[in-house]
Design an enzyme around this catalytic site. Structure first.
Site, PDB file in Angstrom:
ATOM      1  N   CYS A   2       0.878  -1.158   0.000  1.00 23.88           N
ATOM      2  CA  CYS A   2       0.000   0.000   0.000  1.00 23.88           C
ATOM      3  C   CYS A   2       0.917   1.210   0.000  1.00 23.88           C
ATOM      4  O   CYS A   2       2.128   1.076   0.122  1.00 23.88           O
ATOM      5  CB  CYS A   2      -0.852   0.015   1.255  1.00 23.88           C
ATOM      6  SG  CYS A   2      -1.742  -1.521   1.508  1.00 23.88           S
ATOM      7  N   ARG A  27       0.925   1.837  -5.953  1.00 25.49           N
ATOM      8  CA  ARG A  27       1.194   0.792  -4.967  1.00 25.49           C
ATOM      9  C   ARG A  27      -0.069   0.063  -4.509  1.00 25.49           C
ATOM     10  O   ARG A  27      -0.001  -0.944  -3.805  1.00 25.49           O
ATOM     11  CB  ARG A  27       1.870   1.403  -3.732  1.00 25.49           C
ATOM     12  CG  ARG A  27       3.160   2.101  -4.034  1.00 25.49           C
ATOM     13  CD  ARG A  27       3.718   2.736  -2.785  1.00 25.49           C
ATOM     14  NE  ARG A  27       4.084   1.738  -1.812  1.00 25.49           N
ATOM     15  CZ  ARG A  27       5.260   1.129  -1.764  1.00 25.49           C
ATOM     16  NH1 ARG A  27       6.184   1.434  -2.636  1.00 25.49           N
ATOM     17  NH2 ARG A  27       5.510   0.228  -0.851  1.00 25.49           N
ATOM     18  N   TRP A  74      -4.013  -1.680  -1.105  1.00 25.88           N
ATOM     19  CA  TRP A  74      -4.130  -2.899  -1.910  1.00 25.88           C
ATOM     20  C   TRP A  74      -4.494  -3.980  -0.902  1.00 25.88           C
ATOM     21  O   TRP A  74      -3.682  -4.378  -0.068  1.00 25.88           O
ATOM     22  CB  TRP A  74      -2.808  -3.209  -2.604  1.00 25.88           C
ATOM     23  CG  TRP A  74      -2.875  -4.387  -3.522  1.00 25.88           C
ATOM     24  CD1 TRP A  74      -3.300  -4.390  -4.820  1.00 25.88           C
ATOM     25  CD2 TRP A  74      -2.482  -5.738  -3.221  1.00 25.88           C
ATOM     26  NE1 TRP A  74      -3.205  -5.660  -5.339  1.00 25.88           N
ATOM     27  CE2 TRP A  74      -2.714  -6.508  -4.383  1.00 25.88           C
ATOM     28  CE3 TRP A  74      -1.983  -6.376  -2.094  1.00 25.88           C
ATOM     29  CZ2 TRP A  74      -2.453  -7.864  -4.448  1.00 25.88           C
ATOM     30  CZ3 TRP A  74      -1.719  -7.742  -2.151  1.00 25.88           C
ATOM     31  CH2 TRP A  74      -1.954  -8.465  -3.322  1.00 25.88           C
ATOM     32  N   ASN A 100       1.306  -0.240   5.998  1.00 24.71           N
ATOM     33  CA  ASN A 100       1.623  -0.997   4.784  1.00 24.71           C
ATOM     34  C   ASN A 100       2.394  -2.238   5.217  1.00 24.71           C
ATOM     35  O   ASN A 100       3.363  -2.116   5.957  1.00 24.71           O
ATOM     36  CB  ASN A 100       2.488  -0.121   3.853  1.00 24.71           C
ATOM     37  CG  ASN A 100       3.115  -0.917   2.733  1.00 24.71           C
ATOM     38  OD1 ASN A 100       2.525  -1.852   2.219  1.00 24.71           O
ATOM     39  ND2 ASN A 100       4.323  -0.548   2.341  1.00 24.71           N
ATOM     40  N   GLY A 101       1.934  -3.415   4.790  1.00 22.82           N
ATOM     41  CA  GLY A 101       2.616  -4.651   5.176  1.00 22.82           C
ATOM     42  C   GLY A 101       1.607  -5.663   5.672  1.00 22.82           C
ATOM     43  O   GLY A 101       0.404  -5.530   5.410  1.00 22.82           O
ATOM     44  N   GLU A 491       7.753 -12.605 -21.607  1.00 22.67           N
ATOM     45  CA  GLU A 491       7.513 -11.213 -21.222  1.00 22.67           C
ATOM     46  C   GLU A 491       6.351 -10.615 -22.036  1.00 22.67           C
ATOM     47  O   GLU A 491       5.506  -9.909 -21.493  1.00 22.67           O
ATOM     48  CB  GLU A 491       8.809 -10.400 -21.423  1.00 22.67           C
ATOM     49  CG  GLU A 491       8.726  -8.915 -21.143  1.00 22.67           C
ATOM     50  CD  GLU A 491       8.292  -8.554 -19.722  1.00 22.67           C
ATOM     51  OE1 GLU A 491       8.209  -9.433 -18.857  1.00 22.67           O
ATOM     52  OE2 GLU A 491       8.005  -7.364 -19.500  1.00 22.67           O
ATOM     53  N   LYS A 495       2.992  -9.145 -20.343  1.00 17.96           N
ATOM     54  CA  LYS A 495       2.524  -7.770 -20.566  1.00 17.96           C
ATOM     55  C   LYS A 495       1.071  -7.781 -21.007  1.00 17.96           C
ATOM     56  O   LYS A 495       0.254  -7.015 -20.521  1.00 17.96           O
ATOM     57  CB  LYS A 495       3.347  -7.055 -21.650  1.00 17.96           C
ATOM     58  CG  LYS A 495       4.701  -6.561 -21.306  1.00 17.96           C
ATOM     59  CD  LYS A 495       4.760  -5.436 -20.310  1.00 17.96           C
ATOM     60  CE  LYS A 495       4.782  -5.939 -18.905  1.00 17.96           C
ATOM     61  NZ  LYS A 495       6.042  -6.227 -18.307  1.00 17.96           N
ATOM     62  N   GLU A 498      -1.442  -8.989 -18.159  1.00 16.70           N
ATOM     63  CA  GLU A 498      -1.618  -8.161 -16.968  1.00 16.70           C
ATOM     64  C   GLU A 498      -2.376  -6.871 -17.226  1.00 16.70           C
ATOM     65  O   GLU A 498      -3.013  -6.343 -16.317  1.00 16.70           O
ATOM     66  CB  GLU A 498      -0.287  -7.905 -16.237  1.00 16.70           C
ATOM     67  CG  GLU A 498       0.641  -6.893 -16.854  1.00 16.70           C
ATOM     68  CD  GLU A 498       1.882  -6.647 -15.984  1.00 16.70           C
ATOM     69  OE1 GLU A 498       2.949  -6.436 -16.559  1.00 16.70           O
ATOM     70  OE2 GLU A 498       1.784  -6.640 -14.742  1.00 16.70           O
ATOM     71  N   HIS A 514       5.346 -30.687 -28.245  1.00 14.92           N
ATOM     72  CA  HIS A 514       5.235 -31.507 -27.030  1.00 14.92           C
ATOM     73  C   HIS A 514       3.958 -31.202 -26.259  1.00 14.92           C
ATOM     74  O   HIS A 514       3.861 -31.524 -25.086  1.00 14.92           O
ATOM     75  CB  HIS A 514       6.472 -31.315 -26.157  1.00 14.92           C
ATOM     76  CG  HIS A 514       7.733 -31.680 -26.870  1.00 14.92           C
ATOM     77  ND1 HIS A 514       8.106 -32.980 -27.115  1.00 14.92           N
ATOM     78  CD2 HIS A 514       8.673 -30.903 -27.463  1.00 14.92           C
ATOM     79  CE1 HIS A 514       9.239 -32.992 -27.793  1.00 14.92           C
ATOM     80  NE2 HIS A 514       9.599 -31.739 -28.017  1.00 14.92           N
ATOM     81  N   LYS A 614       2.174  -2.119  -7.978  1.00 15.97           N
ATOM     82  CA  LYS A 614       3.511  -2.024  -8.574  1.00 15.97           C
ATOM     83  C   LYS A 614       4.548  -2.863  -7.829  1.00 15.97           C
ATOM     84  O   LYS A 614       5.301  -3.598  -8.445  1.00 15.97           O
ATOM     85  CB  LYS A 614       3.934  -0.553  -8.600  1.00 15.97           C
ATOM     86  CG  LYS A 614       5.291  -0.310  -9.232  1.00 15.97           C
ATOM     87  CD  LYS A 614       5.239  -0.521 -10.717  1.00 15.97           C
ATOM     88  CE  LYS A 614       6.569  -0.298 -11.391  1.00 15.97           C
ATOM     89  NZ  LYS A 614       6.604  -0.940 -12.718  1.00 15.97           N
TER      90      LYS A 614
HETATM   91  O1  M6R Z   1       9.962  -4.531  -8.336  1.00 15.15           O
HETATM   92  P1  M6R Z   1      10.270  -5.883  -8.918  1.00 15.15           P
HETATM   93  O2  M6R Z   1      11.077  -5.787 -10.167  1.00 15.15           O
HETATM   94  O3  M6R Z   1      10.906  -6.805  -7.916  1.00 15.15           O
HETATM   95  O4  M6R Z   1       8.869  -6.485  -9.305  1.00 15.15           O
HETATM   96  C1  M6R Z   1       8.763  -7.790  -9.822  1.00 15.15           C
HETATM   97  C2  M6R Z   1       7.408  -8.043 -10.406  1.00 15.15           C
HETATM   98  O5  M6R Z   1       6.419  -7.852  -9.423  1.00 15.15           O
HETATM   99  C3  M6R Z   1       7.112  -7.132 -11.597  1.00 15.15           C
HETATM  100  O6  M6R Z   1       8.062  -7.268 -12.593  1.00 15.15           O
HETATM  101  C4  M6R Z   1       5.719  -7.474 -12.187  1.00 15.15           C
HETATM  102  O7  M6R Z   1       5.727  -8.755 -12.736  1.00 15.15           O
HETATM  103  C5  M6R Z   1       5.314  -6.427 -13.222  1.00 15.15           C
HETATM  104  N1  M6R Z   1       3.973  -5.988 -12.962  1.00 15.15           N
HETATM  105  C6  M6R Z   1       5.358  -6.928 -14.623  1.00 15.15           C
HETATM  106  O8  M6R Z   1       5.011  -5.959 -15.544  1.00 15.15           O
END
Ligand code: M6R
Length: 619
Positions: A2, A27, A74, A100-101, A491, A495, A498, A514, A614
């Site tokens: 958060c 966040r 969050w 936060n936590g 990747e 993208k 998400e 396979h 994030k």
């Molecule tokens: O801050 P970080 O690089 O450790 O975060 C890792 C993942 O949470 C982050 O890359 C996440 O998968 C992204 N939303 C992907 O776009």
């Protein structure tokens, strides 16, 4: 995961808190709230939904006062609603807390408090903190917070105020980030730098266990033992404009377009002729020379960068590398020792699983090097050495420029290690650096074609959107590639899913027969990365196999290669020619843009996709 903020000074606190929360919304964004001292009384306004809902509410009933705390949530414990939103009061409404936590022992604490006739308003774990502080309060908030924190297990960054001490905020951190922003006659607390950058560039990164006692004109910091400490402040070099959209519709698009400059700056900063310069890296070259294996550990996009890192480091430095997701590594009894270098990669430097993996590796005697974007983050501080990516703030939840920045650092690190291990000559390195140096310009060429919605990638996305709707949402995406671009297939799929919520998977193309080929009929769209390189011919065969089964192909090819177009492939995206080893830096850009345009066609909230935040600071 958060965002928290605190302000005490002469400004209208509500304005500062809202502006700060707007920069922390990445966040978490399922609810938000603030508490402000108004005419000697603490008032709270909190609402489910995005920050705009809270702002709307505050327009109707403004909060006036110069000290306050705020939170953007969050949800972990308790559904997102007005009641579970922070700040949380104690029973007598004299103590108010944002957190936060995760408080891991909250049920145990709650049970005990319930027996003492404590009344709980919310379903959150955080509320126990307000009750604990209230019960420990004997006229000094700092002492009360210290006592309350002793009971907690888990992770926290908190900001606390008490009715009897207007103008005072106590902040504390343990495994969740918290900074103090130092101003003239005003001070701030925040989860991240952008929240206070509009007002001050002087910040103190609190260390684990630190407690900050802030008032308008003073700031005292105490360590885990309660001893007053002098933490040095740092001056932030970047500007608030870097944390703004700068004319782009979304942060994600802005960050995609920033990539050529980010990579160019990394190369400029890190190379002097054929020498690679990691000035901040505290790990000695002699120690790097001794390592016999490397483990790369990361999550999400950073993990994909790590997978590419394996190809790069093994090729140039000739050290065996394996790659793990942090959540698997930390619980797997990993075989790391003094001869292992563990590279943890993290944009935020706060990802809970990666931080735990780092600690696990260090406890086993491994040398840990972090590749991080956020200065002073927990991962950067706890590793034996850190290389910063210096990509500037990445605000969109979907990571883009952090990925290419991580890749660039991994290329340079591979060369650095190769020089130490004498597996590369100076002439070879000069040639490679010259080729890498041409990548930013090639990135610009890809992006130059994509300023308007008429560009081919946006057109293909629009056609997919129509196709998807016409088939009652039955379509999905597959991403196929081989060799060094295989992690890009993962990747690209990440993208897309998400931000557009379309089902997508990435595969090494050789694995198709396979199993996954059974998925192919006229429904899936298959992105085939078929740039020139040593597996190019094999990728062409994969494309034919997909076409033979009715699959729709989007091919990413090297500029000037019309082989697939001459066949019956309608959707072709060209990227400039580059040595295969550096092609991931180019290939990923159309993948990022494709995901962006598909999500835009659906009209989704691209920068703040559902259920995500994030940085994942909880398990
Ligand atoms: O801050 P970080 O690089 O450790 O975060 C890792 C993942 O949470 C982050 O890359 C996440 O998968 C992204 N939303 C992907 O776009």
């Amino acid at each position: 995961m958060c965002g928290i903020i605190g302000y005490t000074g002469k400004r209208e606190a509500a304005e500062v808190l809202l502006s700060g929360l707007s920069r922390l919304e990445y966040r978490g964004y399922d609810s938000a709230g603030i508490a402000v001292f108004e005419n000697g009384a603490m008032r709270v306004v909190k609402k489910q939904g995005k920050l705009s809902v809270l702002s709307g509410e505050l327009k109707q009933s403004p909060l006036k006062g110069n000290t306050g705390i705020g939170h953007t949530r969050w949800a972990t414990h308790g559904v997102p609603n007005d009641v579970n939103a922070h700040p949380h009061f104690d029973q007598k409404k004299k103590t108010v807390v944002v957190h936060n936590g995760i408080i891991e022992n909250y049920l145990e604490i709650k049970e005990k408090l319930l027996k003492e006739k404590c009344h709980f308003a919310s379903e959150t774990d955080s509320e126990v903190i307000a009750h604990l502080v209230a019960r420990a309060y004997k006229g000094d908030l700092l002492e009360a917070v210290k006592r309350a924190l002793k009971v907690l297990k888990g992770s926290y960054a908190v900001a606390v105020m008490h009715q009897d001490e207007p103008g005072r905020i106590i902040g504390a951190r343990f495994d969740s980030p918290l900074i103090v922003g130092l101003g003239k006659d005003e001070n701030f607390l925040a989860s991240d730098i952008p929240a206070t950058l509009e007002y001050t560039k002087e910040v103190v990164y609190l260390e684990n266990g630190d407690i900050a006692d802030i008032r308008g004109r003073s700031c005292g910091i105490y360590d885990i033992k309660g001893k007053k400490v002098n933490r040095k402040s740092a001056t932030i070099k970047w500007d608030i404009s870097q944390a703004e959209k700068g004319g782009y519709k979304h942060f994600m698009l802005k960050e995609i377009f920033e990539q050529p400059v980010v990579i160019k700056d990394i190369l400029k900063e890190r190379t002097h002729g054929p020498e690679i310069d990691f000035n901040e890296l505290k790990i000695k070259k002699s120690d790097l020379k001794k390592i016999r294996r490397i483990a790369i550990v990361a999550c999400g996009t950073a993990y994909h960068a790590g997978l590419t890192g394996k190809y790069i480091i093994e090729k140039f430095a000739k050290v065996p590398v394996w790659v793990d997701t942090s959540s698997e590594f930390r619980y797997r009894d990993p075989l790391v020792d003094r001869e292992t270098l563990v590279i943890v990669i993290s944009q935020s430097g706060e990802t809970a699983d990666t931080l735990a993996a780092l600690r696990e590796a260090r406890s086993r005697g491994a040398l840990v090097m972090a590749v991080c974007n956020v200065l002073g983050s927990s991962i950067a501080r706890e590793a034996d050495g850190v290389i910063y990516t210096h990509a500037g703030p990445e605000i969109a939840v979907a990571s883009t420029k952090a990925y290419t920045a991580q890749l660039s650092i991994l290329y340079l690190f591979a060369f650095y290690l190769a020089a130490i291990r004498k597996t590369q000559t100076v002439t070879q390195r000069k040639k490679l650096l010259a080729e890498l140096g041409r990548i930013p310009l090639s990135m610009v060429r890809i992006l130059d074609n994509c300023h308007s919605r008429k560009n081919p990638i946006a057109k293909y996305a629009a056609e997919f959107h129509e196709y998807y709707l016409a088939r009652n949402n039955k379509s999905c995406f597959l991403y196929l590639a081989r060799n060094i671009n295989y992690p890009n297939a993962l990747e690209g799929a990440l993208k897309l899913k998400e931000i557009s919520y379309v089902s997508a998977e990435g595969y090494p193309a050789g694995e198709m027969k396979h199993g996954p080929i059974a998925l192919i009929d006229e429904n899936p769209w298959v992105v085939c990365i078929a740039v020139q390189g040593n597996t190019y011919g094999k990728m062409l065969s994969n494309v034919q196999e997909i076409r033979a089964r009715g699959g729709i192909v989007i091919a990413i090819v090297t500029e000037g290669d019309h082989t697939l177009e001459r066949g019956d492939i309608r959707y072709v995206i060209e990227v400039p020619k580059a040595p295969e080893i550096f092609s991931p830096l180019l290939v990923v850009i159309p993948l990022q843009l494709l995901a962006y345009y598909v999500a835009a066609d659906f009209g989704y909230d691209i920068d703040q996709p559902r259920n995500l935040a994030k940085s994942v600071t909880v398990e």
